[in-house]
Design an enzyme around this catalytic site. Sequence first.
Site, PDB file in Angstrom:
ATOM      1  N   LYS A  65      93.435  18.365  14.131  1.00  0.00           N
ATOM      2  CA  LYS A  65      94.692  18.483  13.376  1.00  0.00           C
ATOM      3  C   LYS A  65      95.806  19.017  14.278  1.00  0.00           C
ATOM      4  CE  LYS A  65      95.455  17.877   9.483  1.00  0.00           C
ATOM      5  NZ  LYS A  65      95.958  16.653   8.803  1.00  0.00           N
ATOM      6  N   TYR A  82      87.490  20.187  13.853  1.00  0.00           N
ATOM      7  CA  TYR A  82      88.462  19.777  12.825  1.00  0.00           C
ATOM      8  C   TYR A  82      89.862  20.302  13.140  1.00  0.00           C
ATOM      9  CZ  TYR A  82      91.305  20.379   8.665  1.00  0.00           C
ATOM     10  OH  TYR A  82      92.372  20.401   7.801  1.00  0.00           O
ATOM     11  N   THR A 109      97.475  21.772   8.431  1.00  0.00           N
ATOM     12  CA  THR A 109      96.685  22.913   7.971  1.00  0.00           C
ATOM     13  C   THR A 109      97.019  24.184   8.744  1.00  0.00           C
ATOM     14  OG1 THR A 109      94.423  23.783   7.952  1.00  0.00           O
ATOM     15  CG2 THR A 109      94.881  22.111   9.575  1.00  0.00           C
ATOM     16  N   ASP A 110      96.765  25.319   8.113  1.00  0.00           N
ATOM     17  CA  ASP A 110      96.955  26.600   8.824  1.00  0.00           C
ATOM     18  C   ASP A 110      95.860  26.842   9.869  1.00  0.00           C
ATOM     19  OD1 ASP A 110      94.825  27.150   7.099  1.00  0.00           O
ATOM     20  OD2 ASP A 110      95.740  28.933   6.210  1.00  0.00           O
ATOM     21  N   GLU A 111      94.782  26.041   9.823  1.00  0.00           N
ATOM     22  CA  GLU A 111      93.685  26.275  10.778  1.00  0.00           C
ATOM     23  C   GLU A 111      94.104  26.011  12.218  1.00  0.00           C
ATOM     24  OE1 GLU A 111      89.818  24.916   9.756  1.00  0.00           O
ATOM     25  OE2 GLU A 111      90.059  25.420   7.651  1.00  0.00           O
TER      26      GLU A 111
END
Length: 360
Positions: free
Chosen positions: A168, A164, A139-141
Amino acid sequence: MNKILGQTILVTGGAGFIGSTLVRQLIADSTATVINVDKLTYAGNLQSLIEVANHPRYRFEHVDICDAVAINRLFHEYQPDAVMHLAAESHVDRSISGPATFIETNIVGTYTLLEAARVYWSGLAAPRKNVFRFHHISTDEVYGSLGDTGFFTEDTAYQPNSPYSASKAAADHLVRAWHHTYGLPVVTTNCSNNYGPYHFPEKLIPLVILNAVNKKPLPIYGKGDNIRDWLYVEDHARALRLVLERGQVGEVYNIGGWNEKTNLQVVQAICALLDELRPQDEPYASLITYVPDRPGHDRRYAIDASKIARELGWKPLETFDTGLRKTVQWYLANTAWVDAVISGEYQNWIEQNYSDRKIS
Ligand code: DAU
Protein backbone atom coordinates in the site's frame (compact mmCIF):
# COMPACT_ATOMS: atom_id res chain seq x y z
CA MET A 1 -16.63 23.29 -4.59
CA ASN A 2 -16.80 21.20 -7.75
CA LYS A 3 -19.86 19.17 -8.63
CA ILE A 4 -18.11 15.87 -9.06
CA LEU A 5 -20.59 13.87 -7.03
CA GLY A 6 -23.23 14.63 -9.68
CA GLN A 7 -21.14 13.05 -12.42
CA THR A 8 -19.64 9.70 -13.39
CA ILE A 9 -17.38 8.00 -10.85
CA LEU A 10 -15.37 4.90 -11.56
CA VAL A 11 -15.07 3.04 -8.25
CA THR A 12 -12.52 0.21 -8.13
CA GLY A 13 -13.10 -2.50 -5.55
CA GLY A 14 -16.76 -1.57 -5.24
CA ALA A 15 -17.72 -5.13 -4.29
CA GLY A 16 -15.45 -5.10 -1.25
CA PHE A 17 -16.34 -4.06 2.27
CA ILE A 18 -15.50 -0.34 2.14
CA GLY A 19 -16.17 -0.12 -1.59
CA SER A 20 -19.69 -1.55 -1.38
CA THR A 21 -20.53 0.81 1.48
CA LEU A 22 -19.32 3.73 -0.62
CA VAL A 23 -21.26 2.55 -3.69
CA ARG A 24 -24.49 2.16 -1.71
CA GLN A 25 -24.03 5.66 -0.26
CA LEU A 26 -23.22 7.23 -3.64
CA ILE A 27 -26.37 5.76 -5.15
CA ALA A 28 -28.57 6.70 -2.18
CA ASP A 29 -27.17 10.10 -1.25
CA SER A 30 -25.76 11.66 -4.43
CA THR A 31 -26.68 11.96 -8.09
CA ALA A 32 -23.48 10.26 -9.24
CA THR A 33 -23.42 7.51 -11.83
CA VAL A 34 -21.27 4.73 -10.37
CA ILE A 35 -19.20 2.31 -12.45
CA ASN A 36 -18.15 -0.45 -10.09
CA VAL A 37 -14.95 -2.10 -11.36
CA ASP A 38 -14.17 -5.26 -9.43
CA LYS A 39 -12.24 -8.46 -10.05
CA LEU A 40 -14.42 -10.36 -7.54
CA THR A 41 -11.72 -12.09 -5.57
CA TYR A 42 -12.77 -14.08 -2.50
CA ALA A 43 -13.48 -10.76 -0.70
CA GLY A 44 -15.61 -9.25 -3.45
CA ASN A 45 -19.28 -9.93 -2.97
CA LEU A 46 -22.05 -8.62 -5.21
CA GLN A 47 -24.62 -9.74 -2.65
CA SER A 48 -23.50 -6.66 -0.70
CA LEU A 49 -24.85 -4.57 -3.58
CA ILE A 50 -28.24 -6.17 -4.22
CA GLU A 51 -30.11 -3.00 -3.25
CA VAL A 52 -28.37 -0.98 -6.01
CA ALA A 53 -27.86 -3.70 -8.62
CA ASN A 54 -30.71 -2.55 -10.88
CA HIS A 55 -30.39 1.16 -10.25
CA PRO A 56 -30.16 3.20 -13.47
CA ARG A 57 -27.09 5.06 -12.13
CA TYR A 58 -25.19 1.83 -11.29
CA ARG A 59 -23.10 -0.39 -13.57
CA PHE A 60 -20.92 -3.36 -12.71
CA GLU A 61 -17.77 -4.20 -14.69
CA HIS A 62 -16.01 -7.47 -13.89
CA VAL A 63 -12.49 -6.25 -14.59
CA ASP A 64 -9.06 -6.73 -13.00
CA ILE A 65 -7.25 -3.41 -12.47
CA CYS A 66 -4.03 -5.08 -13.71
CA ASP A 67 -5.62 -5.53 -17.15
CA ALA A 68 -4.53 -2.39 -19.01
CA VAL A 69 -6.60 -3.09 -22.12
CA ALA A 70 -9.80 -3.52 -20.14
CA ILE A 71 -9.09 -0.51 -17.94
CA ASN A 72 -8.42 1.70 -20.97
CA ARG A 73 -11.70 0.50 -22.44
CA LEU A 74 -13.56 1.58 -19.30
CA PHE A 75 -12.13 5.10 -19.43
CA HIS A 76 -12.99 5.34 -23.11
CA GLU A 77 -16.50 3.97 -22.71
CA TYR A 78 -17.63 5.73 -19.53
CA GLN A 79 -15.65 9.00 -19.69
CA PRO A 80 -15.52 9.28 -15.89
CA ASP A 81 -15.16 12.54 -13.99
CA ALA A 82 -13.41 10.81 -11.11
CA VAL A 83 -11.77 7.58 -10.03
CA MET A 84 -12.13 6.35 -6.47
CA HIS A 85 -9.54 3.61 -6.14
CA LEU A 86 -10.33 1.09 -3.40
CA ALA A 87 -9.41 -2.18 -5.12
CA ALA A 88 -6.74 -3.91 -3.04
CA GLU A 89 -5.73 -7.08 -1.33
CA SER A 90 -6.28 -6.03 2.28
CA HIS A 91 -5.68 -8.81 4.79
CA VAL A 92 -2.36 -8.63 6.65
CA ASP A 93 -2.27 -12.35 7.58
CA ARG A 94 -2.78 -13.36 3.94
CA SER A 95 0.03 -11.02 2.89
CA ILE A 96 2.37 -12.85 5.27
CA SER A 97 1.56 -16.29 3.87
CA GLY A 98 1.28 -15.18 0.23
CA PRO A 99 2.59 -11.73 -0.68
CA ALA A 100 2.56 -12.12 -4.49
CA THR A 101 -1.06 -11.08 -5.08
CA PHE A 102 -0.50 -8.02 -2.88
CA ILE A 103 2.39 -6.90 -5.07
CA GLU A 104 0.35 -7.59 -8.18
CA THR A 105 -2.96 -5.96 -7.30
CA ASN A 106 -1.85 -3.21 -4.94
CA ILE A 107 1.25 -2.06 -6.79
CA VAL A 108 0.97 -3.19 -10.42
CA GLY A 109 -2.79 -2.63 -10.37
CA THR A 110 -2.43 0.90 -9.04
CA TYR A 111 0.26 1.65 -11.62
CA THR A 112 -1.98 0.32 -14.41
CA LEU A 113 -4.89 2.43 -13.26
CA LEU A 114 -2.76 5.55 -12.86
CA GLU A 115 -1.38 5.20 -16.37
CA ALA A 116 -4.82 4.71 -17.90
CA ALA A 117 -6.14 7.67 -15.90
CA ARG A 118 -3.21 9.85 -16.96
CA VAL A 119 -3.65 9.11 -20.67
CA TYR A 120 -7.42 9.67 -20.44
CA TRP A 121 -7.10 12.85 -18.36
CA SER A 122 -4.41 14.29 -20.67
CA GLY A 123 -6.85 14.07 -23.56
CA LEU A 124 -9.70 15.85 -21.77
CA ALA A 125 -10.56 19.42 -22.64
CA ALA A 126 -11.06 22.08 -19.98
CA PRO A 127 -13.22 22.41 -17.90
CA ARG A 128 -13.56 18.59 -17.49
CA LYS A 129 -9.80 18.30 -17.22
CA ASN A 130 -9.78 20.71 -14.27
CA VAL A 131 -12.59 18.92 -12.48
CA PHE A 132 -11.19 15.36 -12.86
CA ARG A 133 -9.92 13.67 -9.68
CA PHE A 134 -8.06 10.45 -8.92
CA HIS A 135 -8.86 9.59 -5.31
CA HIS A 136 -6.57 6.93 -3.88
CA ILE A 137 -7.90 5.18 -0.77
CA SER A 138 -5.16 3.87 1.50
CA THR A 139 -4.40 2.83 5.05
CA ASP A 140 -2.73 4.09 8.22
CA GLU A 141 -0.56 0.94 8.20
CA VAL A 142 1.83 2.71 5.81
CA TYR A 143 3.02 4.75 8.79
CA GLY A 144 4.21 1.68 10.70
CA SER A 145 3.61 1.23 14.41
CA LEU A 146 3.24 3.71 17.28
CA GLY A 147 4.53 3.45 20.83
CA ASP A 148 2.31 4.23 23.80
CA THR A 149 1.82 7.87 22.84
CA GLY A 150 1.42 10.02 19.73
CA PHE A 151 -0.70 9.83 16.60
CA PHE A 152 -0.22 9.32 12.87
CA THR A 153 -0.52 12.64 11.06
CA GLU A 154 -0.35 13.33 7.33
CA ASP A 155 3.34 14.20 7.85
CA THR A 156 4.35 11.00 9.64
CA ALA A 157 7.20 9.24 7.81
CA TYR A 158 6.31 6.01 6.03
CA GLN A 159 7.52 2.87 7.79
CA PRO A 160 5.43 -0.06 6.54
CA ASN A 161 6.09 -3.34 8.33
CA SER A 162 4.06 -6.06 6.59
CA PRO A 163 4.00 -7.14 2.94
CA TYR A 164 0.46 -5.69 2.86
CA SER A 165 1.40 -2.28 4.23
CA ALA A 166 4.55 -2.14 2.09
CA SER A 167 2.43 -2.75 -1.01
CA LYS A 168 0.00 0.00 0.00
CA ALA A 169 2.90 2.36 0.75
CA ALA A 170 4.31 1.66 -2.72
CA ALA A 171 0.91 2.46 -4.23
CA ASP A 172 0.71 5.73 -2.25
CA HIS A 173 4.13 6.73 -3.58
CA LEU A 174 3.11 5.96 -7.17
CA VAL A 175 0.01 8.14 -6.78
CA ARG A 176 2.12 10.96 -5.35
CA ALA A 177 4.63 10.62 -8.21
CA TRP A 178 1.92 10.69 -10.89
CA HIS A 179 0.75 13.99 -9.43
CA HIS A 180 4.20 15.48 -8.97
CA THR A 181 5.57 14.37 -12.35
CA TYR A 182 2.55 14.43 -14.66
CA GLY A 183 0.20 16.78 -12.83
CA LEU A 184 -2.54 14.13 -12.45
CA PRO A 185 -5.04 15.69 -10.00
CA VAL A 186 -4.91 13.24 -7.10
CA VAL A 187 -6.12 13.16 -3.51
CA THR A 188 -5.09 10.43 -1.07
CA THR A 189 -6.77 9.29 2.12
CA ASN A 190 -5.30 7.02 4.79
CA CYS A 191 -7.81 5.40 7.12
CA SER A 192 -7.73 3.46 10.36
CA ASN A 193 -9.39 0.06 10.99
CA ASN A 194 -12.87 -0.03 9.49
CA TYR A 195 -15.71 -2.11 10.89
CA GLY A 196 -19.43 -2.45 10.23
CA PRO A 197 -21.94 -4.45 8.16
CA TYR A 198 -20.81 -6.56 5.15
CA HIS A 199 -17.25 -7.03 6.52
CA PHE A 200 -15.62 -10.26 5.33
CA PRO A 201 -15.22 -12.56 8.36
CA GLU A 202 -11.45 -12.93 8.19
CA LYS A 203 -11.07 -9.58 10.00
CA LEU A 204 -11.15 -9.41 13.80
CA ILE A 205 -14.64 -7.98 14.47
CA PRO A 206 -16.79 -10.08 12.09
CA LEU A 207 -14.68 -13.17 12.82
CA VAL A 208 -15.30 -12.85 16.53
CA ILE A 209 -19.03 -12.17 16.14
CA LEU A 210 -19.55 -15.19 13.90
CA ASN A 211 -17.28 -17.52 15.85
CA ALA A 212 -19.06 -16.55 19.05
CA VAL A 213 -22.56 -17.27 17.77
CA ASN A 214 -21.27 -20.60 16.45
CA LYS A 215 -19.63 -21.39 19.82
CA LYS A 216 -16.16 -21.49 18.28
CA PRO A 217 -12.97 -20.18 19.93
CA LEU A 218 -12.35 -16.42 19.72
CA PRO A 219 -8.66 -16.20 18.70
CA ILE A 220 -6.65 -13.38 20.23
CA TYR A 221 -3.14 -12.91 18.90
CA GLY A 222 -0.47 -12.63 21.62
CA LYS A 223 -1.74 -10.96 24.78
CA GLY A 224 -4.52 -8.99 23.09
CA ASP A 225 -2.88 -5.70 24.04
CA ASN A 226 -2.24 -4.43 20.50
CA ILE A 227 -4.23 -1.27 19.83
CA ARG A 228 -6.29 -0.31 16.80
CA ASP A 229 -8.31 2.86 16.12
CA TRP A 230 -11.79 1.82 14.97
CA LEU A 231 -13.74 3.68 12.29
CA TYR A 232 -17.33 2.84 11.42
CA VAL A 233 -17.40 2.11 7.69
CA GLU A 234 -20.36 4.41 6.96
CA ASP A 235 -18.43 7.28 8.58
CA HIS A 236 -15.47 6.42 6.40
CA ALA A 237 -17.58 6.43 3.23
CA ARG A 238 -19.00 9.84 4.18
CA ALA A 239 -15.45 11.14 4.60
CA LEU A 240 -14.41 9.76 1.22
CA ARG A 241 -17.27 11.55 -0.52
CA LEU A 242 -16.32 14.79 1.19
CA VAL A 243 -12.66 14.47 0.24
CA LEU A 244 -13.57 13.76 -3.37
CA GLU A 245 -15.82 16.78 -3.50
CA ARG A 246 -13.83 19.31 -1.47
CA GLY A 247 -10.31 17.95 -0.91
CA GLN A 248 -7.39 19.94 -2.28
CA VAL A 249 -5.51 18.36 -5.18
CA GLY A 250 -2.19 16.83 -4.10
CA GLU A 251 -3.25 16.68 -0.44
CA VAL A 252 -3.43 13.74 1.94
CA TYR A 253 -6.20 13.37 4.54
CA ASN A 254 -6.08 10.94 7.45
CA ILE A 255 -9.45 9.44 8.43
CA GLY A 256 -9.81 7.83 11.86
CA GLY A 257 -12.49 7.22 14.42
CA TRP A 258 -10.78 8.55 17.57
CA ASN A 259 -11.56 5.10 19.02
CA GLU A 260 -8.43 3.42 20.35
CA LYS A 261 -9.06 0.00 21.83
CA THR A 262 -6.94 -3.01 22.67
CA ASN A 263 -7.96 -6.13 20.79
CA LEU A 264 -9.01 -7.70 24.08
CA GLN A 265 -11.30 -4.73 24.81
CA VAL A 266 -12.87 -5.12 21.36
CA VAL A 267 -13.49 -8.83 21.81
CA GLN A 268 -14.88 -8.32 25.32
CA ALA A 269 -17.21 -5.60 24.03
CA ILE A 270 -18.54 -7.94 21.34
CA CYS A 271 -19.06 -10.69 23.93
CA ALA A 272 -20.96 -8.29 26.23
CA LEU A 273 -23.25 -7.24 23.37
CA LEU A 274 -23.92 -10.87 22.45
CA ASP A 275 -24.63 -11.71 26.12
CA GLU A 276 -27.33 -9.04 25.96
CA LEU A 277 -28.69 -9.61 22.44
CA ARG A 278 -28.43 -13.40 22.22
CA PRO A 279 -28.04 -14.75 25.75
CA GLN A 280 -26.86 -18.31 26.33
CA ASP A 281 -25.85 -20.32 29.41
CA GLU A 282 -22.14 -19.50 29.35
CA PRO A 283 -20.88 -15.92 28.89
CA TYR A 284 -19.42 -15.56 25.37
CA ALA A 285 -16.12 -14.37 26.86
CA SER A 286 -15.48 -17.96 27.98
CA LEU A 287 -14.68 -18.67 24.29
CA ILE A 288 -11.69 -16.28 24.30
CA THR A 289 -8.56 -18.21 23.30
CA TYR A 290 -5.04 -16.79 23.19
CA VAL A 291 -3.14 -17.95 20.10
CA PRO A 292 0.42 -17.32 18.82
CA ASP A 293 1.04 -13.76 17.72
CA ARG A 294 1.08 -12.49 14.12
CA PRO A 295 4.71 -12.19 12.90
CA GLY A 296 5.80 -8.53 12.93
CA HIS A 297 2.50 -7.55 14.56
CA ASP A 298 2.23 -3.73 14.68
CA ARG A 299 1.70 -2.63 18.26
CA ARG A 300 -0.49 0.44 18.03
CA TYR A 301 -2.29 2.51 15.37
CA ALA A 302 -3.97 5.82 16.16
CA ILE A 303 -4.93 8.49 13.66
CA ASP A 304 -4.96 12.21 14.22
CA ALA A 305 -8.02 13.09 12.14
CA SER A 306 -7.93 16.81 12.90
CA LYS A 307 -6.93 17.95 9.40
CA ILE A 308 -10.07 16.56 7.74
CA ALA A 309 -12.16 17.96 10.62
CA ARG A 310 -10.58 21.40 10.37
CA GLU A 311 -10.43 21.73 6.59
CA LEU A 312 -13.47 19.78 5.44
CA GLY A 313 -15.68 19.71 8.52
CA TRP A 314 -15.82 15.91 8.82
CA LYS A 315 -16.18 14.05 12.06
CA PRO A 316 -17.43 10.52 12.72
CA LEU A 317 -21.11 10.21 13.61
CA GLU A 318 -20.71 6.88 15.43
CA THR A 319 -18.95 6.21 18.70
CA PHE A 320 -17.41 2.77 19.11
CA ASP A 321 -20.34 1.75 21.32
CA THR A 322 -23.04 2.78 18.84
CA GLY A 323 -21.15 1.46 15.81
CA LEU A 324 -20.36 -1.89 17.40
CA ARG A 325 -23.95 -2.37 18.53
CA LYS A 326 -25.18 -1.71 14.98
CA THR A 327 -22.58 -4.12 13.63
CA VAL A 328 -23.44 -6.99 15.97
CA GLN A 329 -27.16 -6.46 15.33
CA TRP A 330 -26.54 -6.51 11.57
CA TYR A 331 -24.67 -9.83 11.70
CA LEU A 332 -27.39 -11.37 13.86
CA ALA A 333 -30.12 -10.17 11.49
CA ASN A 334 -28.49 -10.86 8.11
CA THR A 335 -28.09 -14.60 8.22
CA ALA A 336 -28.59 -15.05 4.46
CA TRP A 337 -25.56 -12.86 3.66
CA VAL A 338 -23.53 -14.45 6.43
CA ASP A 339 -24.40 -18.05 5.48
CA ALA A 340 -23.60 -17.44 1.81
CA VAL A 341 -20.21 -15.97 2.73
CA ILE A 342 -19.30 -18.71 5.16
CA SER A 343 -20.30 -21.50 2.76
CA GLY A 344 -18.60 -19.77 -0.18
CA GLU A 345 -21.91 -19.98 -2.01
CA TYR A 346 -21.86 -16.22 -2.75
CA GLN A 347 -19.31 -16.96 -5.45
CA ASN A 348 -21.76 -19.31 -7.20
CA TRP A 349 -24.39 -16.61 -6.90
CA ILE A 350 -22.11 -14.20 -8.72
CA GLU A 351 -21.54 -16.81 -11.43
CA GLN A 352 -25.29 -17.34 -11.85
CA ASN A 353 -26.28 -13.68 -11.79
CA TYR A 354 -23.44 -12.23 -13.80
CA SER A 355 -22.62 -15.08 -16.18
CA ASP A 356 -22.90 -12.62 -19.08
CA ARG A 357 -20.18 -10.43 -17.58
CA LYS A 358 -17.14 -12.62 -17.44
CA ILE A 359 -13.90 -10.98 -16.46
CA SER A 360 -12.33 -9.33 -19.48
O1 DAU B 1 -5.45 0.02 9.95
C1 DAU B 1 -6.12 -0.23 8.76
C2 DAU B 1 -6.02 -1.69 8.39
O2 DAU B 1 -6.87 -2.41 9.27
C3 DAU B 1 -6.36 -1.97 6.95
O3 DAU B 1 -5.45 -1.31 6.11
C4 DAU B 1 -6.33 -3.47 6.67
O4 DAU B 1 -6.71 -3.72 5.35
C5 DAU B 1 -7.26 -4.16 7.64
O5 DAU B 1 -7.20 -5.56 7.44
C6 DAU B 1 -6.91 -3.82 9.07
O6 DAU B 1 -5.67 -4.43 9.43
P1 DAU B 1 -5.47 -5.19 10.83
O7 DAU B 1 -4.38 -6.18 10.67
O8 DAU B 1 -5.35 -4.22 11.95
O9 DAU B 1 -6.92 -5.91 10.94
P2 DAU B 1 -7.35 -7.36 11.47
O10 DAU B 1 -8.83 -7.34 11.58
O11 DAU B 1 -6.70 -8.45 10.70
O12 DAU B 1 -6.74 -7.39 12.94
C7 DAU B 1 -7.10 -6.42 13.91
C8 DAU B 1 -6.29 -6.70 15.14
O13 DAU B 1 -6.76 -7.92 15.73
C9 DAU B 1 -4.82 -6.91 14.88
O14 DAU B 1 -4.06 -6.37 15.95
C10 DAU B 1 -4.66 -8.44 14.84
C11 DAU B 1 -5.73 -8.90 15.81
N1 DAU B 1 -6.37 -10.19 15.49
C12 DAU B 1 -6.86 -10.39 14.23
C13 DAU B 1 -7.48 -11.57 13.89
C14 DAU B 1 -8.00 -11.82 12.51
C15 DAU B 1 -6.52 -11.14 16.47
O15 DAU B 1 -6.10 -10.93 17.65
N2 DAU B 1 -7.15 -12.33 16.18
C16 DAU B 1 -7.62 -12.59 14.92
O16 DAU B 1 -8.17 -13.69 14.69
